[in-house]
Design a protein around this motif. Sequence first.
Motif, short mmCIF file in Angstrom:
data_model
loop_
_atom_site.label_atom_id
_atom_site.label_comp_id
_atom_site.label_asym_id
_atom_site.label_seq_id
_atom_site.Cartn_x
_atom_site.Cartn_y
_atom_site.Cartn_z
N UNK A 85 0.79 -1.23 0.00
CA UNK A 85 0.00 0.00 0.00
C UNK A 85 0.83 1.28 0.00
N UNK A 86 2.12 1.17 0.21
CA UNK A 86 2.98 2.35 0.20
C UNK A 86 4.03 2.24 -0.91
N UNK A 87 4.89 1.23 -0.83
CA UNK A 87 6.01 1.13 -1.77
C UNK A 87 5.54 0.91 -3.21
N UNK A 88 4.67 -0.07 -3.43
CA UNK A 88 4.23 -0.36 -4.80
C UNK A 88 3.47 0.79 -5.45
N UNK A 89 2.52 1.45 -4.76
CA UNK A 89 1.88 2.62 -5.39
C UNK A 89 2.86 3.73 -5.74
N UNK A 90 3.84 3.99 -4.88
CA UNK A 90 4.83 5.03 -5.17
C UNK A 90 5.67 4.66 -6.39
N UNK A 91 6.16 3.42 -6.42
CA UNK A 91 6.99 2.98 -7.54
C UNK A 91 6.18 2.95 -8.83
N UNK A 92 4.95 2.45 -8.76
CA UNK A 92 4.10 2.41 -9.95
C UNK A 92 3.81 3.79 -10.49
N UNK A 93 3.55 4.75 -9.60
CA UNK A 93 3.25 6.12 -10.03
C UNK A 93 4.47 6.77 -10.65
N UNK A 94 5.63 6.58 -10.04
CA UNK A 94 6.87 7.13 -10.60
C UNK A 94 7.15 6.54 -11.98
#
Length: 516
Positions: A85-94
Amino acid sequence: MDKARLIPANTHNPYWSNSHHRHFIRGVIRFLTYLCAFFLMAIAYWIADNFGEPSLEQLLYHAQFGMGGLVDTDAAVIKSFLVWCVALPILGSLLLVLIEYSIALFITHGSTHWLTKPARLANIHFIKVFYWFIGHRAPLYALTAAAVYFGIQFSVTIFLHNLFGKDYFAAHYLNPIAVKVEAVQPKNLVLIYVESLENSYKEPKLFGKNLLSSLDHLKGLSFTDYKKAPGTWWTIAGITATQCGVPLKSVSLYDGNDQGEKMKTFLPNAVCLGDILHDAGYHNVYMGGDALGFAGKGMFFKDHHYDEVYGRDELKGKLTDAELNFWGLYDDHLFAAAKAKLIALHKKQQPFNLTVTTIDTHGPDGHISSYCKSLGVKTFEGIVECTSNQVAGFVKFIKKSGYLKDTNVVILGDHLAMENPVSDKLDRVKERLIFNQFISNSHFEKSRNYILPFDMFPTILDFIGFKVQGGKLGLGYTAFSKEIDMSRMPDYEEMNQDLLNQSDIYLDLWKRKTIP
């Protein structure tokens, strides 16, 4: 031809700007929009994967306790949350923003920029069509899709119905203050909540054998149709329903409480089991393996006249981290402490209530204690059987010690099982029911087999020798009295639909305490 003139300067390309500042702001907005979308999708998926299908009410309830409640959860659950819920959304958005930036540069600068390499791998005409008709609106599309998925996952339409539907609670709630409850032949109470224990585990067709056979051999009295009810689907909600006769739901959305501030009191205007027993001279004790801060559990017991309240930090003593699970004490250590406390309570010659909550069968994976490992347990089914054996062993200790002369035992599943390794098997059961068992030397006759968590409040009091005038407390009706008019009992479907609707009477139970 100048490559910078491949497209007109007045196009809607979000990255086309002579101002680097505006260019950066647009990129940040797109990133944040993607991040919101991916977070909504990720948290909806993560909650369903770890906890089954909780309601939005349940989610909002836990949010009321903020980070203070989160840090008291299973460390593995926290790690999983941070990844999904934190790392994957950030990486995906970037990643998406960088890809879009690459495409934008390719369209405006051709192949002269190093960031355009990914775009050169695709056909230029396809890229133009996709980007101008879909790409620049992609964050909005993603956020819309995420909102729809989140709404479906958490039944937002039902939540909205709860905001504006009729006040079911006010029409059916009977305040215990208005009911005469007297101790006729009172006995001590041992009340055991077994995490996620349901009757489905008895099915040999699903598990090869009855995993709860040791509990069945105790030959207690059981209500064979113990159904779930709204606002009772998780541990503290199940406890509140069975001890206060009311559901548990978020209140901050209605009364303006600060979400960032922990709630100061827990249903201070509700009269619950501990309050009634306290007034009758009982000494109330709670013992649980997990932290008292999680979901306000410790606050509930302290605010409702439990004289001693023990959680993970109070019970762990000299146990090392290796001897604890992520939640706290394994059930074997918990029952060892409960036995010692029971012996001490019985010696005092004062009526008592000992309430215990287990955790080894908690999803998503359960916890295998060293005791269970020594018996060869390796699977979740083994954990369920090992825990039931330990509960049965604790009851056998009570019987062997002669305590049943003045002590009655109640064993309850706190709620139906949530997501766990055998959920696919549990889902095959047509109607899943919560485990319950009442053990006493005295003879009792059931007035019915159908019972809800709210009914446990007056039923338990009836079971330990209290007379409840009219047989009703809160939303619950005793299942031992034949004086109850079954035709006047609430309709189950109507309750499911309307119980969690907004209610001023329910909110009053959370306001500043006005009863002694």
